[in-house]
Design a protein around this motif. Structure first.
Motif, PDB file in Angstrom:
ATOM      1  N   UNK A 169     -11.097   4.967  -4.016  1.00  0.00           N
ATOM      2  CA  UNK A 169     -11.295   4.452  -5.377  1.00  0.00           C
ATOM      3  C   UNK A 169     -11.840   3.030  -5.372  1.00  0.00           C
ATOM      4  N   UNK A 170     -12.084   2.491  -4.173  1.00  0.00           N
ATOM      5  CA  UNK A 170     -12.649   1.153  -4.077  1.00  0.00           C
ATOM      6  C   UNK A 170     -11.633   0.038  -4.183  1.00  0.00           C
ATOM      7  N   UNK A 171     -10.365   0.366  -3.971  1.00  0.00           N
ATOM      8  CA  UNK A 171      -9.304  -0.637  -4.079  1.00  0.00           C
ATOM      9  C   UNK A 171      -9.162  -1.403  -2.774  1.00  0.00           C
ATOM     10  N   UNK A 172      -8.859  -2.698  -2.873  1.00  0.00           N
ATOM     11  CA  UNK A 172      -8.509  -3.509  -1.708  1.00  0.00           C
ATOM     12  C   UNK A 172      -7.095  -3.104  -1.287  1.00  0.00           C
ATOM     13  N   UNK A 173      -6.978  -2.360  -0.197  1.00  0.00           N
ATOM     14  CA  UNK A 173      -5.675  -1.865   0.229  1.00  0.00           C
ATOM     15  C   UNK A 173      -5.470  -2.147   1.715  1.00  0.00           C
ATOM     16  N   UNK A 174      -4.291  -2.611   2.033  1.00  0.00           N
ATOM     17  CA  UNK A 174      -3.928  -2.880   3.424  1.00  0.00           C
ATOM     18  C   UNK A 174      -2.677  -2.094   3.761  1.00  0.00           C
ATOM     19  N   UNK A 175      -2.729  -1.374   4.871  1.00  0.00           N
ATOM     20  CA  UNK A 175      -1.604  -0.569   5.328  1.00  0.00           C
ATOM     21  C   UNK A 175      -1.207  -1.018   6.721  1.00  0.00           C
ATOM     22  N   UNK A 176       0.076  -1.311   6.901  1.00  0.00           N
ATOM     23  CA  UNK A 176       0.587  -1.639   8.232  1.00  0.00           C
ATOM     24  C   UNK A 176       1.661  -0.618   8.575  1.00  0.00           C
TER      25      UNK A 176
END
Length: 303
Positions: free
Chosen positions: A259-266
């Motif tokens: 969706x074009x979201x700034x997402x960070x997964x750790x």
């Protein structure tokens, strides 16, 4: 960091033993709530925090102000507990440390619990809490919303509801081990089930039924991992590699990215569900994750 935690093996064994006892003699909801509040409420908050109760109409919770915090910026936090237990008391020690790590004020909020108050009661309370904090003078761009487990569910659902209502989004959302798919259909139940000493498919199915009270688990406000995430703010997600809920975070991250979201997964190797909540037993990984989240919150609010 998590691979080097010297305490994780012993902690997992303790969880296995506790789970066996709980399954052999299942506690009542009331007993489970009291035990959870008793255990976590006994953990002191971060040093130097001023804690003020909030009782305004139907809004309940507490404001936590760390010493030296930027009082123009805030974290609104929704506790976990399967939508059935947990409280501001049980999560005070975690939320105060997140606030201190971020250098902001925290609103540690209460919401109505199932089975007495099923969906959408908790989500309605989260919306009212968000409106309350805006009424306190905070601008949306100076707010982060967050939560772990069921509180992560409410946080993600709140973002969707705000979007659909045409209300301003916060600057971002922090999700810790979020429970985002109440259909319980993720591949991690099988793949990580043997490694998860805390959460089982059966236990979550019971919590899901109590929370939904007949509503469809496919509803995106109940299972945000099923939602169109366009228009949501930046996201930061922490999850343990040994959680059956791992796929919830993976799918939500995938949808957010598409969706074009700034997402960070750790994804933290070896870690169990919501491990920062157990920082007193896992000080290496627990406190490191809190510091990581605090740094992300601080960066999002720096403008």
């Amino acid at each position: 960091m998590s691979r080097q935690d010297p305490d994780i093996a012993g902690f997992k064994q303790q969880l296995v033993e506790m789970t066996k006892v709980r399954e052999s003699t299942p506690p009542s909801v009331e007993a489970q709530r009291a035990a959870f509040d008793g255990q976590h409420g006994a953990v002191p908050p971060a040093e130097g925090c001023e804690i003020t109760p909030i009782v305004v109409g139907s809004v309940r919770g507490e404001r936590i102000t760390p010493k030296g915090a930027d009082t123009s910026k805030a974290l609104i936090y929704h506790h976990g507990g399967g939508h059935m237990f947990g409280s501001p008391l049980s999560h005070r020690h975690l939320v105060s440390r997140l606030a201190a790590a971020a250098g902001v004020v925290a609103y540690n909020m209460e919401y109505r619990l199932a089975p007495e108050h099923p969906y959408p009661a908790g989500l309605d309370d989260a919306e009212q809490a968000y409106r309350f904090v805006l009424g306190e003078g905070f601008k949306p761009e100076n707010l982060i919303v967050g939560g772990e487990s069921a509180g992560g569910n409410l946080t993600a659902a709140l973002l969707l509801k705000l979007r659909d209502l045409g209300l301003a989004q916060p600057a971002g959302a922090y999700l810790l081990s979020p429970w985002l798919d109440l259909t319980q259909s993720g591949a991690s139940y099988e793949a990580r089930g043997p490694h998860d000493p805390m959460i089982t498919h059966a236990a979550l199915t019971g919590c899901s039924a109590a929370y939904r009270a007949g509503a469809s688990a496919e509803d995106p406000l109940i299972s945000p991992a099923k939602a169109d995430l366009a228009g949501l703010p930046p996201l930061f997600i922490q999850v343990g590699a040994d959680e059956v809920l791992l796929c919830d975070s993976l799918e939500f991250t995938r949808r957010a990215a598409l969706a074009g979201i700034d997402v960070r997964l750790h994804v933290w190797a070896d870690m169990v569900h919501a491990w920062p909540l157990f920082h007193f037993a896992l000080p290496v990984s627990g406190l490191a994750a809190i510091d990581e989240a605090g740094a992300w919150i601080s960066r999002q609010l720096r403008h």
